[in-house]
Design a protein around this motif. Sequence first.
Motif, PDB file in Angstrom:
ATOM      1  N   CYS A 156       0.844  -1.192   0.000  1.00  0.00           N
ATOM      2  CA  CYS A 156       0.000   0.000   0.000  1.00  0.00           C
ATOM      3  C   CYS A 156       0.882   1.245   0.000  1.00  0.00           C
ATOM      4  N   CYS A 159       0.094   3.168   3.598  1.00  0.00           N
ATOM      5  CA  CYS A 159       0.465   2.622   4.912  1.00  0.00           C
ATOM      6  C   CYS A 159       1.476   1.486   4.829  1.00  0.00           C
ATOM      7  N   LYS A 161       1.108  -1.600   3.918  1.00  0.00           N
ATOM      8  CA  LYS A 161       0.619  -2.951   4.190  1.00  0.00           C
ATOM      9  C   LYS A 161       0.790  -3.823   2.946  1.00  0.00           C
ATOM     10  N   CYS A 192      -4.147  -0.624   0.166  1.00  0.00           N
ATOM     11  CA  CYS A 192      -4.744  -1.710   0.945  1.00  0.00           C
ATOM     12  C   CYS A 192      -6.261  -1.592   0.851  1.00  0.00           C
ATOM     13  N   SER A 193      -6.970  -2.582   1.360  1.00  0.00           N
ATOM     14  CA  SER A 193      -8.433  -2.570   1.239  1.00  0.00           C
ATOM     15  C   SER A 193      -9.058  -1.373   1.942  1.00  0.00           C
ATOM     16  N   ASN A 194      -8.496  -0.979   3.103  1.00  0.00           N
ATOM     17  CA  ASN A 194      -9.053   0.168   3.831  1.00  0.00           C
ATOM     18  C   ASN A 194      -8.888   1.465   3.055  1.00  0.00           C
ATOM     19  N   HIS A 195      -7.699   1.676   2.501  1.00  0.00           N
ATOM     20  CA  HIS A 195      -7.469   2.910   1.748  1.00  0.00           C
ATOM     21  C   HIS A 195      -8.157   2.864   0.381  1.00  0.00           C
ATOM     22  N   HIS A 196      -8.398   1.672  -0.142  1.00  0.00           N
ATOM     23  CA  HIS A 196      -9.157   1.550  -1.386  1.00  0.00           C
ATOM     24  C   HIS A 196     -10.592   2.020  -1.160  1.00  0.00           C
ATOM     25  N   THR A 197     -11.166   1.598  -0.048  1.00  0.00           N
ATOM     26  CA  THR A 197     -12.527   2.015   0.296  1.00  0.00           C
ATOM     27  C   THR A 197     -12.584   3.520   0.519  1.00  0.00           C
ATOM     28  N   GLU A 198     -11.560   4.051   1.216  1.00  0.00           N
ATOM     29  CA  GLU A 198     -11.530   5.493   1.473  1.00  0.00           C
ATOM     30  C   GLU A 198     -11.445   6.288   0.179  1.00  0.00           C
TER      31      GLU A 198
END
Length: 238
Positions: A156, A159, A161, A192-198
């Motif tokens: 990522c 971050c 990850k 990462c999946s969290n930043h993709h969603t953001e």
Amino acid sequence: TWKRVIKMFYQAHCKLDSMNRHGAYITTYVPGGVDPKYFVNGITSASIQLDDSRRISASQRGLIYSLFNDIRMWEGRGHKRIGIEEIKAFMKARFCLQAKHQAFSLSNVSMTVAGEFIDYLLDFCFERDIDLTLKPFEISRTVRNYLYLCFKHRKCAICNKSNAVVHHLDTVGIGMNRNRVDHSKKLLIMVCSNHHTEAHNIGDETFCKKYHVAGIFVDVATLKALNIKGEYGEEANV
């Protein structure tokens, strides 16, 4: 095609005559001359390494020593059995061997070689999932191709990850089959999946401004190596 390679090193002066999309024409002057036995009909093959008159910057040197320390902590698993100088000597020797560079000092090495060494150290860290002390945005200020290294290692860019996914900053289009898209012609970033969603929630422009990142074009070979399926034509970016 040359069947044997003869390595001869000369201190030479080079003048750029002209350039086109295929390459560059350079006139080379070697003080003292060269041994004609290395030429066939006045022609020989050669490797040219252009000297960067700029010296290593303070930010480059600081990043290098930070990476040395991260590697030291990983090698010693948090203990202080291994010193910075030991890691420094090992990584420099490893880099010079693999990149076929002559030995150098971090006090006055060229900015270009320092940049190549940083890329090498980051590759080493990414491949082994070594935790980095500096934040990604701090590294990206010094490393020109940091985003590409993140892409290459599926890290990522925000971050660091592992197992990151590809995010298109150039919209693919609703309903389009991504396997039929030439991704090498799209601006991409690994997140990462969290930043993709953001990114989807706040929008790409706001996301890029918030984290000081931008999309990059990725060559077809790297996309295929990462098993990112697409329709890659001859005109794709390489």
